[in-house]
Write a protein that holds these residues in place. Structure first.
Motif, PDB file in Angstrom:
ATOM      1  N   UNK A 104       0.847  -1.196   0.000  1.00  0.00           N
ATOM      2  CA  UNK A 104       0.000   0.000   0.000  1.00  0.00           C
ATOM      3  C   UNK A 104       0.877   1.239   0.000  1.00  0.00           C
ATOM      4  N   UNK A 105       0.249   2.382  -0.174  1.00  0.00           N
ATOM      5  CA  UNK A 105       0.989   3.632  -0.151  1.00  0.00           C
ATOM      6  C   UNK A 105       0.086   4.822   0.083  1.00  0.00           C
ATOM      7  N   UNK A 106       0.727   5.929   0.368  1.00  0.00           N
ATOM      8  CA  UNK A 106       0.037   7.205   0.558  1.00  0.00           C
ATOM      9  C   UNK A 106       0.882   8.260  -0.146  1.00  0.00           C
ATOM     10  N   UNK A 107       0.276   8.964  -1.094  1.00  0.00           N
ATOM     11  CA  UNK A 107       0.994   9.930  -1.929  1.00  0.00           C
ATOM     12  C   UNK A 107       0.351  11.300  -1.827  1.00  0.00           C
ATOM     13  N   UNK A 108       1.193  12.311  -1.659  1.00  0.00           N
ATOM     14  CA  UNK A 108       0.747  13.701  -1.690  1.00  0.00           C
ATOM     15  C   UNK A 108       1.428  14.387  -2.873  1.00  0.00           C
ATOM     16  N   UNK A 109       0.618  15.044  -3.708  1.00  0.00           N
ATOM     17  CA  UNK A 109       1.115  15.783  -4.858  1.00  0.00           C
ATOM     18  C   UNK A 109       0.720  17.243  -4.677  1.00  0.00           C
ATOM     19  N   UNK A 110       1.724  18.115  -4.673  1.00  0.00           N
ATOM     20  CA  UNK A 110       1.473  19.553  -4.536  1.00  0.00           C
ATOM     21  C   UNK A 110       1.853  20.230  -5.845  1.00  0.00           C
ATOM     22  N   UNK A 111       0.864  20.890  -6.453  1.00  0.00           N
ATOM     23  CA  UNK A 111       1.076  21.552  -7.748  1.00  0.00           C
ATOM     24  C   UNK A 111       1.580  22.972  -7.532  1.00  0.00           C
ATOM     25  N   UNK A 112       2.765  23.250  -8.052  1.00  0.00           N
ATOM     26  CA  UNK A 112       3.307  24.603  -7.997  1.00  0.00           C
ATOM     27  C   UNK A 112       2.938  25.372  -9.255  1.00  0.00           C
ATOM     28  N   UNK A 113       2.834  24.645 -10.372  1.00  0.00           N
ATOM     29  CA  UNK A 113       2.375  25.228 -11.638  1.00  0.00           C
ATOM     30  C   UNK A 113       1.892  24.061 -12.498  1.00  0.00           C
ATOM     31  N   UNK A 114       1.432  24.356 -13.706  1.00  0.00           N
ATOM     32  CA  UNK A 114       0.975  23.289 -14.602  1.00  0.00           C
ATOM     33  C   UNK A 114       2.118  22.398 -15.068  1.00  0.00           C
ATOM     34  N   UNK A 115       3.364  22.839 -14.859  1.00  0.00           N
ATOM     35  CA  UNK A 115       4.513  22.069 -15.326  1.00  0.00           C
ATOM     36  C   UNK A 115       5.503  21.713 -14.211  1.00  0.00           C
TER      37      UNK A 115
END
Length: 98
Positions: free
Chosen positions: A60-71
């Motif tokens: 299993x896993x837990x992922x956090x994605x933080x968007x700083x911009x579209x790229x």
């Protein structure tokens, strides 16, 4: 996030991998590539999402994605794969088309 080729650079020494992104979901399961995992969205904000997932028989896993911009995004993921713990901390940038 813009679809295309992204380069993920890990902070554990600078290793990099290229990922073809269509939806952004490709970043959720970096260590568990099988499609049969169950996902649960823990937090879904305008600039950050956290998803917990379980892959029966493989961890299993837990992922956090933080968007700083579209790229540009920051990614943190940790969990268990094949009975061993893992931790991923890195940055992904769009580098072109797939």
């Amino acid at each position: 996030m813009e679809p295309g080729a992204w380069t993920l650079r890990l902070r554990d020494g600078g290793s990099a991998q290229r990922i073809c992104v269509r939806t952004g979901r490709e970043f959720i399961q970096l260590r568990h590539r099988q499609p049969s995992c169950e996902r649960f969205v823990v937090r879904d904000g305008p600039r950050e999402v956290t998803v917990q997932y379980t892959c029966r028989g493989n961890g299993y896993g837990r992922t956090t994605i933080r968007r700083e911009s579209d790229t540009l995004v920051q990614i943190r993921s940790q969990g268990i794969e094949g009975g061993a713990p893992f931790s991923i901390d890195g940055e992904a940038r769009r580098t072109g088309g797939c």
